[in-house]
Write a protein that holds these residues in place. Structure first.
Motif, PDB file in Angstrom:
ATOM      1  N   ASN A   4       0.783  -1.078  -0.113  1.00  6.24           N
ATOM      2  CA  ASN A   4       0.063   0.061  -0.031  1.00  6.24           C
ATOM      3  C   ASN A   4       0.737   1.199   0.185  1.00  6.24           C
ATOM      4  OD1 ASN A   4      -1.881   2.080   0.300  1.00  6.24           O
ATOM      5  ND2 ASN A   4      -2.418   1.391   2.524  1.00  6.24           N
ATOM      6  N   PHE A   5       1.054   1.983  -0.952  1.00  5.96           N
ATOM      7  CA  PHE A   5       1.685   3.090  -1.103  1.00  5.96           C
ATOM      8  C   PHE A   5       0.935   4.373  -0.592  1.00  5.96           C
ATOM      9  CE2 PHE A   5       3.840   0.505  -4.280  1.00  5.96           C
ATOM     10  CZ  PHE A   5       4.967   1.012  -4.595  1.00  5.96           C
ATOM     11  N   ILE A   9       0.304   6.066   7.880  1.00  5.95           N
ATOM     12  CA  ILE A   9       1.132   6.001   9.193  1.00  5.95           C
ATOM     13  C   ILE A   9       2.157   7.286   9.063  1.00  5.95           C
ATOM     14  CG2 ILE A   9       2.624   5.234  10.623  1.00  5.95           C
ATOM     15  CD1 ILE A   9       0.907   2.503  10.108  1.00  5.95           C
ATOM     16  N   TYR A  10       2.769   7.329   7.935  1.00  6.44           N
ATOM     17  CA  TYR A  10       4.041   8.364   7.756  1.00  6.44           C
ATOM     18  C   TYR A  10       3.704   9.709   6.789  1.00  6.44           C
ATOM     19  CZ  TYR A  10       6.779   4.589   9.751  1.00  6.44           C
ATOM     20  OH  TYR A  10       7.472   3.737  10.379  1.00  6.44           O
ATOM     21  N   ALA A  11       2.421   9.684   6.136  1.00  4.00           N
ATOM     22  CA  ALA A  11       2.083  10.528   5.420  1.00  4.00           C
ATOM     23  C   ALA A  11       2.094  11.849   6.067  1.00  4.00           C
ATOM     24  CB  ALA A  11       0.635  10.354   4.940  1.00  4.00           C
ATOM     25  N   GLN A  12       2.381  13.147   5.351  1.00  2.34           N
ATOM     26  CA  GLN A  12       2.283  14.468   6.002  1.00  2.34           C
ATOM     27  C   GLN A  12       1.536  15.215   4.535  1.00  2.34           C
ATOM     28  OE1 GLN A  12       6.748  14.916   6.123  1.00  2.34           O
ATOM     29  NE2 GLN A  12       6.036  15.702   8.263  1.00  2.34           N
ATOM     30  N   THR A  13       0.707  16.166   5.192  1.00  2.00           N
ATOM     31  CA  THR A  13       0.090  16.992   4.271  1.00  2.00           C
ATOM     32  C   THR A  13       0.322  18.565   4.551  1.00  2.00           C
ATOM     33  OG1 THR A  13      -1.724  15.451   4.313  1.00  2.00           O
ATOM     34  CG2 THR A  13      -2.203  17.637   3.444  1.00  2.00           C
ATOM     35  N   ASP A  58      10.624   4.789   0.609  1.00  2.00           N
ATOM     36  CA  ASP A  58      11.868   4.251   1.225  1.00  2.00           C
ATOM     37  C   ASP A  58      12.047   4.330   2.982  1.00  2.00           C
ATOM     38  OD1 ASP A  58      14.417   2.930   1.168  1.00  2.00           O
ATOM     39  OD2 ASP A  58      15.503   4.824   1.163  1.00  2.00           O
ATOM     40  N   ASN A  59      12.412   3.173   3.516  1.00  2.00           N
ATOM     41  CA  ASN A  59      12.212   2.843   4.775  1.00  2.00           C
ATOM     42  C   ASN A  59      11.034   3.138   5.570  1.00  2.00           C
ATOM     43  OD1 ASN A  59      15.291   3.074   5.211  1.00  2.00           O
ATOM     44  ND2 ASN A  59      15.123   5.359   4.615  1.00  2.00           N
ATOM     45  N   CYS A  60       9.813   2.709   4.655  1.00  2.00           N
ATOM     46  CA  CYS A  60       8.521   2.676   5.087  1.00  2.00           C
ATOM     47  C   CYS A  60       7.934   1.589   4.451  1.00  2.00           C
ATOM     48  CB  CYS A  60       7.639   3.783   4.747  1.00  2.00           C
ATOM     49  SG  CYS A  60       8.317   5.413   5.698  1.00  2.00           S
ATOM     50  N   ILE A  61       8.064   1.254   3.161  1.00  2.00           N
ATOM     51  CA  ILE A  61       7.531   0.107   2.217  1.00  2.00           C
ATOM     52  C   ILE A  61       8.374  -0.999   1.890  1.00  2.00           C
ATOM     53  CG2 ILE A  61       6.268  -0.380   0.175  1.00  2.00           C
ATOM     54  CD1 ILE A  61       5.122   2.505   0.426  1.00  2.00           C
ATOM     55  N   THR A  62       8.214  -2.102   2.123  1.00  2.00           N
ATOM     56  CA  THR A  62       9.011  -3.114   1.651  1.00  2.00           C
ATOM     57  C   THR A  62       8.453  -3.448   0.098  1.00  2.00           C
ATOM     58  OG1 THR A  62       8.981  -4.146   3.768  1.00  2.00           O
ATOM     59  CG2 THR A  62       9.521  -5.605   1.771  1.00  2.00           C
ATOM     60  N   ASN A  68      12.601 -12.570  -3.667  1.00  2.00           N
ATOM     61  CA  ASN A  68      12.391 -12.212  -2.187  1.00  2.00           C
ATOM     62  C   ASN A  68      13.386 -11.273  -1.598  1.00  2.00           C
ATOM     63  OD1 ASN A  68       9.421 -12.937  -1.757  1.00  2.00           O
ATOM     64  ND2 ASN A  68      10.217 -15.069  -1.290  1.00  2.00           N
ATOM     65  N   SER A  69      14.257 -10.829  -2.461  1.00  2.00           N
ATOM     66  CA  SER A  69      15.059  -9.839  -1.899  1.00  2.00           C
ATOM     67  C   SER A  69      14.914  -8.396  -2.132  1.00  2.00           C
ATOM     68  CB  SER A  69      16.704  -9.935  -2.658  1.00  2.00           C
ATOM     69  OG  SER A  69      16.264  -9.562  -4.086  1.00  2.00           O
ATOM     70  N   MET A  70      15.174  -7.522  -1.103  1.00  2.00           N
ATOM     71  CA  MET A  70      14.458  -6.267  -1.551  1.00  2.00           C
ATOM     72  C   MET A  70      14.992  -5.334  -2.717  1.00  2.00           C
ATOM     73  SD  MET A  70      13.126  -3.885   0.130  1.00  2.00           S
ATOM     74  CE  MET A  70      13.140  -3.990   2.094  1.00  2.00           C
ATOM     75  N   ASP A  71      13.873  -4.771  -3.237  1.00  2.00           N
ATOM     76  CA  ASP A  71      13.853  -4.089  -4.677  1.00  2.00           C
ATOM     77  C   ASP A  71      14.409  -2.810  -4.116  1.00  2.00           C
ATOM     78  OD1 ASP A  71      14.038  -3.905  -7.454  1.00  2.00           O
ATOM     79  OD2 ASP A  71      12.005  -4.347  -7.595  1.00  2.00           O
ATOM     80  N   ASN A  72      14.839  -1.937  -5.388  1.00  2.00           N
ATOM     81  CA  ASN A  72      15.058  -0.582  -5.112  1.00  2.00           C
ATOM     82  C   ASN A  72      13.933   0.425  -4.863  1.00  2.00           C
ATOM     83  OD1 ASN A  72      17.803  -0.278  -6.029  1.00  2.00           O
ATOM     84  ND2 ASN A  72      17.114  -1.348  -7.847  1.00  2.00           N
ATOM     85  N   ARG A  73      13.927   1.342  -4.038  1.00  2.00           N
ATOM     86  CA  ARG A  73      12.584   2.141  -3.642  1.00  2.00           C
ATOM     87  C   ARG A  73      13.135   3.763  -3.952  1.00  2.00           C
ATOM     88  NH1 ARG A  73      12.320  -0.559   2.213  1.00  2.00           N
ATOM     89  NH2 ARG A  73      14.454   0.119   1.786  1.00  2.00           N
ATOM     90  N   CYS A  74      12.189   4.282  -4.547  1.00  2.00           N
ATOM     91  CA  CYS A  74      12.484   5.832  -4.346  1.00  2.00           C
ATOM     92  C   CYS A  74      12.229   6.308  -2.868  1.00  2.00           C
ATOM     93  CB  CYS A  74      11.508   6.519  -5.464  1.00  2.00           C
ATOM     94  SG  CYS A  74      10.007   6.476  -5.295  1.00  2.00           S
TER      95      CYS A  74
END
Length: 165
Positions: A4-5, A9-13, A58-62, A68-74
């Protein structure tokens, strides 16, 4: 595993006319800042004071590769109206930051398309690569930007300033 993008929880508006996006490079999520310009990796110019929500990735979504290795994230996703801007924040002067950043953006967009296919037809999607040490895109990045568009179907801007219109 479904991702879920739009995790709130971490969203800021904000609807500030001018704000920054920051990444402290310490394994914490990227975030909005309105007061300390020295921390801004990207500057967001919000001409019409639109409500904008920043969702750190990054640091929020897997996001996982097939093995099953971690993929790149923006670093995050900025949403205003029906516009989605995937954002990678860099603070580097070394070579390779454009290709690294575009790879992170591409991977995040691919995972987003799988997770939220219903949004693709109703939203405008863009990508933005911002580098605090290299505020404007270099001409050599035009080839990389063209390849990104061919591979994803989306435009990638390489510029520290993001304009919400």
């Amino acid at each position: 595993m479904q991702v879920n993008f739009f995790n709130s929880i971490y969203a800021q508006t904000t609807n500030a006319k001018d704000f920054g996006l920051c990444d402290d490079q310490n394994l914490t999520p990227a975030y909005i800042d309105i007061t300390d310009i020295s921390k801004w990796v990207a500057q967001v110019v919000n001409h019409r004071n639109k409500t904008a929500t920043f969702y750190p990735i990054d640091n929020c979504i897997t996001t996982l590769r097939p093995d099953n290795s971690m993929d790149n994230r923006c670093d995050g996703l900025l949403k205003h109206d029906n516009n989605l801007i995937f954002i990678e924040l860099k603070d580097r002067d070394s070579q390779g930051w454009v290709s690294d950043g575009l790879l992170q953006l591409k991977s995040s967009i691919e995972h987003f398309k799988k997770a939220h296919p219903e949004i693709l037809c109703t939203s405008t999607i863009k990508a933005q690569l911002c580098n605090k040490q290299r505020p404007k895109a270099v001409t050599a990045s035009n080839v990389a930007r063209a390849r990104f568009k061919d591979e994803t179907g989306y435009i990638a801007d390489i510029n520290r300033v993001i304009e919400l219109k």
